[in-house]
Design an enzyme around this catalytic site. Structure first.
Site, PDB file in Angstrom:
ATOM      1  N   ASP A  30      -4.952  33.083  77.574  1.00  8.05           N
ATOM      2  CA  ASP A  30      -6.114  32.254  77.210  1.00  8.05           C
ATOM      3  C   ASP A  30      -6.962  32.038  78.454  1.00  8.05           C
ATOM      4  O   ASP A  30      -6.410  31.845  79.545  1.00  8.05           O
ATOM      5  CB  ASP A  30      -5.661  30.909  76.633  1.00  8.05           C
ATOM      6  CG  ASP A  30      -6.736  30.307  75.732  1.00  8.05           C
ATOM      7  OD1 ASP A  30      -6.513  30.240  74.514  1.00  8.05           O
ATOM      8  OD2 ASP A  30      -7.809  29.924  76.245  1.00  8.05           O
ATOM      9  N   LYS A  35      -5.401  24.792  79.205  1.00  4.42           N
ATOM     10  CA  LYS A  35      -4.562  25.036  78.027  1.00  4.42           C
ATOM     11  C   LYS A  35      -3.307  25.836  78.431  1.00  4.42           C
ATOM     12  O   LYS A  35      -2.197  25.540  77.978  1.00  4.42           O
ATOM     13  CB  LYS A  35      -5.388  25.837  77.021  1.00  4.42           C
ATOM     14  CG  LYS A  35      -4.997  25.644  75.585  1.00  4.42           C
ATOM     15  CD  LYS A  35      -6.036  26.424  74.772  1.00  4.42           C
ATOM     16  CE  LYS A  35      -5.886  26.240  73.315  1.00  4.42           C
ATOM     17  NZ  LYS A  35      -6.764  27.149  72.559  1.00  4.42           N
ATOM     18  N   ASN A 208     -10.492  35.420  51.375  1.00  5.59           N
ATOM     19  CA  ASN A 208     -10.875  34.024  51.611  1.00  5.59           C
ATOM     20  C   ASN A 208     -11.982  33.584  50.652  1.00  5.59           C
ATOM     21  O   ASN A 208     -11.949  32.471  50.132  1.00  5.59           O
ATOM     22  CB  ASN A 208     -11.330  33.829  53.068  1.00  5.59           C
ATOM     23  CG  ASN A 208     -10.162  33.451  53.971  1.00  5.59           C
ATOM     24  OD1 ASN A 208      -9.005  33.499  53.548  1.00  5.59           O
ATOM     25  ND2 ASN A 208     -10.447  33.081  55.196  1.00  5.59           N
ATOM     26  N   CYS A 260     -12.269  27.991  58.220  1.00  2.00           N
ATOM     27  CA  CYS A 260     -12.267  29.353  57.655  1.00  2.00           C
ATOM     28  C   CYS A 260     -13.153  29.516  56.430  1.00  2.00           C
ATOM     29  O   CYS A 260     -14.118  30.265  56.461  1.00  2.00           O
ATOM     30  CB  CYS A 260     -10.835  29.773  57.334  1.00  2.00           C
ATOM     31  SG  CYS A 260      -9.775  29.709  58.772  1.00  2.00           S
ATOM     32  N   LYS A 263     -17.048  28.994  56.753  1.00  2.00           N
ATOM     33  CA  LYS A 263     -17.601  29.990  57.679  1.00  2.00           C
ATOM     34  C   LYS A 263     -17.527  31.402  57.085  1.00  2.00           C
ATOM     35  O   LYS A 263     -18.482  32.165  57.136  1.00  2.00           O
ATOM     36  CB  LYS A 263     -16.799  29.928  58.991  1.00  2.00           C
ATOM     37  CG  LYS A 263     -17.216  30.920  60.040  1.00  2.00           C
ATOM     38  CD  LYS A 263     -16.212  31.000  61.175  1.00  2.00           C
ATOM     39  CE  LYS A 263     -15.024  31.845  60.789  1.00  2.00           C
ATOM     40  NZ  LYS A 263     -14.180  32.285  61.884  1.00  2.00           N
TER      41      LYS A 263
HETATM   42  C1  UGA Z   1      -7.368  29.711  54.698  1.00  2.00           C
HETATM   43  C2  UGA Z   1      -6.600  30.723  53.839  1.00  2.00           C
HETATM   44  O1  UGA Z   1      -5.860  30.052  52.823  1.00  2.00           O
HETATM   45  C3  UGA Z   1      -5.658  31.555  54.697  1.00  2.00           C
HETATM   46  O2  UGA Z   1      -5.037  32.566  53.892  1.00  2.00           O
HETATM   47  C4  UGA Z   1      -6.461  32.219  55.825  1.00  2.00           C
HETATM   48  O3  UGA Z   1      -5.613  32.964  56.702  1.00  2.00           O
HETATM   49  C5  UGA Z   1      -7.168  31.132  56.639  1.00  2.00           C
HETATM   50  O4  UGA Z   1      -8.034  30.387  55.766  1.00  2.00           O
HETATM   51  C6  UGA Z   1      -7.963  31.817  57.727  1.00  2.00           C
HETATM   52  O5  UGA Z   1      -8.898  32.549  57.397  1.00  2.00           O
HETATM   53  O6  UGA Z   1      -7.586  31.712  58.903  1.00  2.00           O
HETATM   54  P1  UGA Z   1      -6.767  27.329  55.781  1.00  2.00           P
HETATM   55  O7  UGA Z   1      -8.251  27.211  56.008  1.00  2.00           O
HETATM   56  O8  UGA Z   1      -5.842  27.058  56.908  1.00  2.00           O
HETATM   57  O9  UGA Z   1      -6.403  28.798  55.229  1.00  2.00           O
HETATM   58  O10 UGA Z   1      -6.385  26.287  54.622  1.00  2.00           O
HETATM   59  P2  UGA Z   1      -6.258  26.331  53.031  1.00  2.00           P
HETATM   60  O11 UGA Z   1      -4.908  25.914  52.659  1.00  2.00           O
HETATM   61  O12 UGA Z   1      -6.737  27.623  52.480  1.00  2.00           O
HETATM   62  O13 UGA Z   1      -7.281  25.170  52.603  1.00  2.00           O
HETATM   63  C7  UGA Z   1      -8.688  25.296  52.819  1.00  2.00           C
HETATM   64  C8  UGA Z   1      -9.424  24.131  52.191  1.00  2.00           C
HETATM   65  O14 UGA Z   1      -9.368  24.197  50.770  1.00  2.00           O
HETATM   66  C9  UGA Z   1      -8.843  22.746  52.552  1.00  2.00           C
HETATM   67  O15 UGA Z   1      -9.908  21.846  52.762  1.00  2.00           O
HETATM   68  C10 UGA Z   1      -8.039  22.376  51.329  1.00  2.00           C
HETATM   69  O16 UGA Z   1      -7.883  20.994  51.163  1.00  2.00           O
HETATM   70  C11 UGA Z   1      -8.903  22.967  50.228  1.00  2.00           C
HETATM   71  N1  UGA Z   1      -8.172  23.265  48.980  1.00  2.00           N
HETATM   72  C12 UGA Z   1      -7.155  24.176  48.975  1.00  2.00           C
HETATM   73  C13 UGA Z   1      -8.567  22.654  47.789  1.00  2.00           C
HETATM   74  O17 UGA Z   1      -9.499  21.840  47.754  1.00  2.00           O
HETATM   75  N2  UGA Z   1      -7.890  22.958  46.642  1.00  2.00           N
HETATM   76  C14 UGA Z   1      -6.867  23.861  46.615  1.00  2.00           C
HETATM   77  O18 UGA Z   1      -6.305  24.112  45.516  1.00  2.00           O
HETATM   78  C15 UGA Z   1      -6.486  24.473  47.800  1.00  2.00           C
END
Ligand code: UGA
Length: 429
Positions: A30, A35, A208, A260, A263
């Site tokens: 990094d 960090k 995504n 994620c 964006k």
């Molecule tokens: C997401 C994807 O799920 C991962 O597969 C991917 O690797 C990652 O982005 C990435 O591109 O790095 P993440 O952003 O960590 O993962 O979290 P999620 O669990 O997907 O949740 C994203 C958002 O959706 C959160 O605000 C969560 O509260 C919301 N969410 C999720 C809902 O409102 N309802 C749902 O049923 C699921």
């Protein structure tokens, strides 16, 4: 195998640690010296369940090392993973300057054949650009292969997702790096999908965007449920039992957030536009997501009327459960909008309070979730932390000056809440 990961954010640090856990020799690089010093001294810059124990074990076993020198990482490994941020630019496109700089640094340090693997989420055709850049800046003119290997881990479940992946995607421009990539991932016992490099890059953005679409879909259905008296939880359960649909990511909410989905959706819409396709479907997903937050705020103002001089308790600041990440958190946006309307806030999050402080400097931070409601006009649940289900409801009802709860994550049963004497407003029920 000898592996280097450049970038020690949520993806890089967890990936490097899990690679070490299965027996590889790993160097995490990094450019943030502070960090690196923190990691070298046994500290962690992020909270992720199970990560600390894994890092400690692999550092102690001599399989996991941290350095600020890209040259060290490149010289001492055969495969170099790029896991640096690809933030959003104001026009919705992706800032690829970190990737480009790392590509030049790698090129400058290469003295023998390397496999360069992109793990960061990037627009389709970025791999080609990385390959061109390395070729241009590599003075020693040694060969390399550029591979796309997108990451699918969810924050809060990153270790589990990495150790037990559904699939590994490897996008290549020739067959030469395939055997080595298969060897890297052999210990994870997951199906390995080998594609051309463009398809691998697209699999990430398409996945995504599809998951975000699924959330917006159930959020749109929740509006119909509210208008008809149906229950969105029952609709989701009934839909989800169809294997073609699946129950996961059908949880209604005040909208998706994080670093994620918002964006990646913007980026995918932009890329499609540049390629001559208007991805109206995904624009609608974004619109539904924004409206979902507006609708939730309207529920609050419809009930409390004027927010000026009202005290509101908020449970949850992280963008989702099990993380301290507040980037693009719907909970933070909600708090900021409540404050803009003149409300004062008492807030709590099990892990994200430190990271929330700079974004919400005027809120009162409460260590015990059961004390958030004290003296408040209403309580709002903004993040789906499991432990919020254990809230002392009897105490909360007495602590609130009016027993009103707005639940943006549907954690409680409406009938039970009414029985306990609450005015309880959730999503789609
Ligand atoms: C997401 C994807 O799920 C991962 O597969 C991917 O690797 C990652 O982005 C990435 O591109 O790095 P993440 O952003 O960590 O993962 O979290 P999620 O669990 O997907 O949740 C994203 C958002 O959706 C959160 O605000 C969560 O509260 C919301 N969410 C999720 C809902 O409102 N309802 C749902 O049923 C699921």
């Amino acid at each position: 195998m000898k592996l280097t990961i450049i970038g020690t954010g949520y993806v890089g640090l967890v990936t490097g640690t899990c690679f070490a856990e299965v027996g590889h020799q790993v160097i995490c690089v990094d450019n943030d010296a502070a960090k690196v010093a923190l990691l070298q001294s046994g500290g962690l810059p992020i909270y992720e369940p199970g990560l600390e124990e894994l890092v400690n074990r692999n550092v102690a076993a001599g399989r996991l090392h941290f350095t600020a020198s890209t040259a060290d990482g490149v010289t001492n490994s055969d495969i170099i993973f790029i896991a640096v941020p690809t933030p959003q630019l104001p026009d919705g496109s992706v800032d690829l300057s970190f990737i480009e700089r790392v590509a030049r640094e790698i090129a400058g340090a290469m003295t023998s054949y390397k496999i360069i693997v992109d793990k960061s989420t990037v627009p389709v055709r970025t791999g080609e650009k990385v390959a061109e850049t390395i070729k241009r800046y590599c003075k020693t003119k040694v060969e390399c292969d550029v591979v796309s290997n997108p990451e699918f881990l969810r924050e809060g479940f990153a270790v589990t997702d990495l150790m037990k992946p559904d699939r590994i995607v490897v996008g290549v421009r020739s067959q030469r790096p395939v055997a080595a990539m298969k060897e890297v991932y052999a210990p994870f016992a997951a199906p390995i999908v080998v594609t051309d490099i463009h398809s691998a890059e697209l699999i990430k953005h398409a996945s995504n965007s599809f998951l975000a679409l699924k959330i917006s879909y159930i959020n749109a259905v929740s509006v119909i449920c509210e208008a008809t008296g149906a229950n969105v939880q029952e609709v989701a359960a009934g839909m989800g039992m169809d294997e073609r649909i699946g129950r996961r990511f059908l949880n209604p909410s005040l909208g998706f957030g994080g670093s994620c989905f918002p964006k990646d959706l913007s980026a995918f819409v932009q890329i499609a536009g540049q390629l001559g396709y208007d991805f109206g479907l995904l624009k609608e997903v974004q619109k539904i997501n924004a409206e979902q937050m507006n609708r939730f705020l309207k529920k609050i103002t419809d009930t409390l009327w004027v927010l000026r001089d009202k005290k509101i308790g908020v449970l949850g600041l992280a963008f989702k459960q099990n993380t301290d990440d507040v980037r693009m958190s719907p909970a933070i946006e909600l708090c900021q909008r409540l404050q803009k309307e003149g409300a004062t806030l008492r807030v709590h999050d099990p892990k994200a309070m430190d990271k929330a402080r700079p974004l919400l400097p005027d809120a009162t931070y409460v260590e015990d979730m059961n004390e958030v409601a004290d003296g408040c006009d209403a309580l709002v649940i903004a993040t789906e932390w499991e432990e919020f289900r254990q809230l002392d409801l009897e105490r909360t009802r007495k602590a609130l000056s009016h027993p009103i709860i707005f639940d943006g994550r549907n954690l409680f049963d409406p009938e039970e809440m009414e029985r306990l004497g609450f005015i309880y407003k959730s999503i789609g029920r």
